[in-house]
Write an enzyme that holds these catalytic residues in place. Structure first.
Site, PDB file in Angstrom:
ATOM      1  N   LYS A   1     -12.906  -8.024  -8.350  1.00 39.76           N
ATOM      2  CA  LYS A   1     -13.433  -8.395  -6.924  1.00 39.76           C
ATOM      3  C   LYS A   1     -14.710  -8.973  -7.117  1.00 39.76           C
ATOM      4  O   LYS A   1     -15.636  -8.385  -7.411  1.00 39.76           O
ATOM      5  CB  LYS A   1     -13.252  -7.286  -5.903  1.00 39.76           C
TER       6      LYS A   1
ATOM      7  N   LYS B   1       0.830  -1.170   0.126  1.00 39.83           N
ATOM      8  CA  LYS B   1      -0.045  -0.143  -0.139  1.00 39.83           C
ATOM      9  C   LYS B   1       0.880   1.170   0.181  1.00 39.83           C
ATOM     10  O   LYS B   1       1.790   1.141   0.835  1.00 39.83           O
ATOM     11  CB  LYS B   1      -0.777   0.113   1.374  1.00 39.83           C
TER      12      LYS B   1
END
Ligand SMILES: [Mg+2]
Length: 376
Positions: A270, A171
Site C-alpha cells: 500500500k 473478508k
C-alpha cells in the site's frame, strides 16, 4: 522547485455503504489532501489515513495537525527558503522509516510534488515509472455482510464479477471463513479468490485456517497480528495455500524483513502506508527478486491516490490484480476524476501528472482548509 505554500484540506468523504472486515466497519472516509502551489503549477496529494484506522495505520485526527506540521517543518528546514526537494528525494528528506504516520504524510507530499513536476514536464506518471502497458487489471473486495447473510455475500460477489472483477478478495474472521469461501467457490467456479483475515486469528486457531487449504485460494492474507511474523511463517510451513501479508508490511525495510523470514509468498503493498512511490518500488523490487507475488492494495481512496496506485500497478513487479476499481462505485462523492475503467481493466492515464483532477466545487464545498506559507 520554488513553492509558494501548501494548502491542507480535510474533506469529510463517506462510503456509499458500510464495509465490514474483521472487527472494523467503515463508513466515514474523511480524507486529508495537500495542494502544493509551485512556480511550475499546482500539485495534489492524498493521505491514506482514515477515521477508524487500526494499527499499523493512523487516523486523520492523529495526523492533522501535529504529524503534518512536523513533517512539513522537516522539509522546510531541508533546503533554501521557499523551495522543496524533487519528488524522488521527498521520502528520504521526510524520514519516518518505521513511523507509519510520518510515512503517510511523506507519501502525500511526494504525490503532490510529483503531480506538479510531471505536469511541468508534460509527462504521465506511468511513463515516468517506466510502465509499458496501457492498462492494468482490477480486483474487487467483498466485505462481511450484515448478519453474515450468505445470500447477500453471493449477491455482492456476483455483482463484482458482473462488473468484470479479475479477482475477489473476501473478508473473513473466526467463524466466518470456510462457509463463505466455499459458497463463492461453488457458485462462481475458478474465479481467483483471496481470503483477507485482517489479523483476526490467534496462533491457536491454525486448524480453522488449514481447513481452507482445499479451496485453491490465491492467498490467505494476514491471518495473524501484524507484529507476529513467526506465526505466519509457522502456518506457511503447513499449508499449500500461499500466506499473504498486508498490515505486517508497514515500511520498505519491514517488507524485506518479512520476505527474509519466509513469512509470506504474497505481498499486499500500500503506497500510502509505505511512504509513497519510491518506498513502494523499493519494496516491490525486494519482493520480486525473492519470487514474492505482489499487488497494490487500497484504502478506498479517491480518484487521486487510486490513479497513482493504478500507474504503480503497471510495473512488472506487480503480478496480481490490485484494488483499483472506480471510486465512484464506493464513495458518495469522489472529489477527483478517475481513470477509464471497463470489464475489470483500468486504462492508465497518458496525461501529464498523476492522472486525476479535482472535480469543480467538490472540495471547496466540503473541506476544512488551512494555508501553510512556504516563504516565511
Ligand atoms: Mg488486507
Amino acid at each position: 522547485m520554488r513553492v509558494e505554500g501548501i494548502e491542507v484540506l480535510v474533506a469529510p468523504l463517506a462510503l456509499r455503504e458500510p464495509v465490514a472486515s474483521a472487527g472494523l466497519t467503515q463508513l466515514d472516509k474523511t480524507t486529508l489532501f495537500l495542494r502544493v502551489v509551485t512556480d511550475a503549477g499546482i500539485g495534489w496529494g492524498e493521505c491514506a489515513a482514515y477515521p477508524a484506522a487500526r494499527p499499523p495505520d493512523l487516523a486523520v485526527d492523529d495526523l492533522e495537525p501535529v504529524v503534518v506540521d512536523r513533517v512539513l517543518g522537516r522539509l522546510r528546514a531541508a533546503g533554501p527558503v521557499g523551495t522543496l526537494p524533487p519528488a524522488d528525494a521527498i521520502a528520504e528528506t521526510c524520514g519516518g522509516e518505521g513511523s507509519v504516520g510520518e510515512q503517510m504524510v511523506a507519501a502525500t507530499i511526494e504525490m503532490a510534488v510529483l503531480d506538479a513536476e510531471l505536469k511541468a514536464l508534460g509527462r504521465s506518471l506511468a511513463s515516468w515509472l517506466g510502465v509499458g502497458r496501457r492498462q492494468v487489471e482490477s480486483g474487487s473486495l467483498v466485505g462481511i455482510p450484515p448478519g453474515r447473510d450468505l445470500g447477500r455475500l453471493l449477491d455482492a460477489a456476483g455483482a463484482a464479477i458482473g462488473r468484470g472483477a479479475r479477482r475477489l478478495r473476501l473478508k473473513i474472521e473466526p467463524g466466518w471463513d470456510r462457509t463463505p469461501l466455499a459458497a463463492v467457490r461453488d457458485q462462481f467456479g475458478d474465479v481467483p479468490l483471496l481470503a483477507d483475515a485482517n489479523g483476526s486469528y490467534g496462533p491457536g486457531q491454525q486448524p480453522a485456517l488449514r481447513a481452507l487449504d482445499d479451496l485453491a485460494l490465491v492467498c490467505l492474507e494476514q491471518p495473524f497480528a501484524p507484529g507476529d511474523l513467526a506465526a505466519h511463517r509457522s502456518l506457511a510451513e503447513t499449508m499449500v495455500t500461499p500466506i499473504g501479508l498486508d498490515e505486517s508490511l508497514w515500511s520498505a525495510g519491514r517488507v524485506e524483513e518479512a520476505v527474509g523470514a519466509g513469512a509470506c509468498r504474497v505481498a499486499c503493498l500500500k503506497p500510502g502506508r509505505l511512504g509513497g512511490v519510491a518506498a513502494t518500488i523499493s519494496a516491490a523490487v525486494a519482493c520480486a527478486s525473492a519470487g514474492i507475488a505482489c499487488f497494490v492494495g487500497g484504502f478506498f481512496e479517491s480518484g487521486l491516490a487510486r490513479a497513482l496506485n493504478a500507474a504503480l500497478a503497471g510495473r512488472d513487479e506487480f503480478s496480481l490484480p490490485g484494488d483499483l476499481g472506480d471510486p465512484d462505485g464506493y464513495l458518495v462523492a469522489n472529489p477527483f476524476s478517475y481513470l477509464e475503467t471497463a470489464g475489470g481493466l483500468v486504462l492508465l492515464s497518458e496525461d501529464p501528472g498523476i492522472g486525476a483532477e479535482p472535480r469543480p466545487g467538490l472540495l471547496e464545498q466540503v473541506a476544512r482548509h488551512r494555508w501553510v506559507s512556504w516563504s516565511s
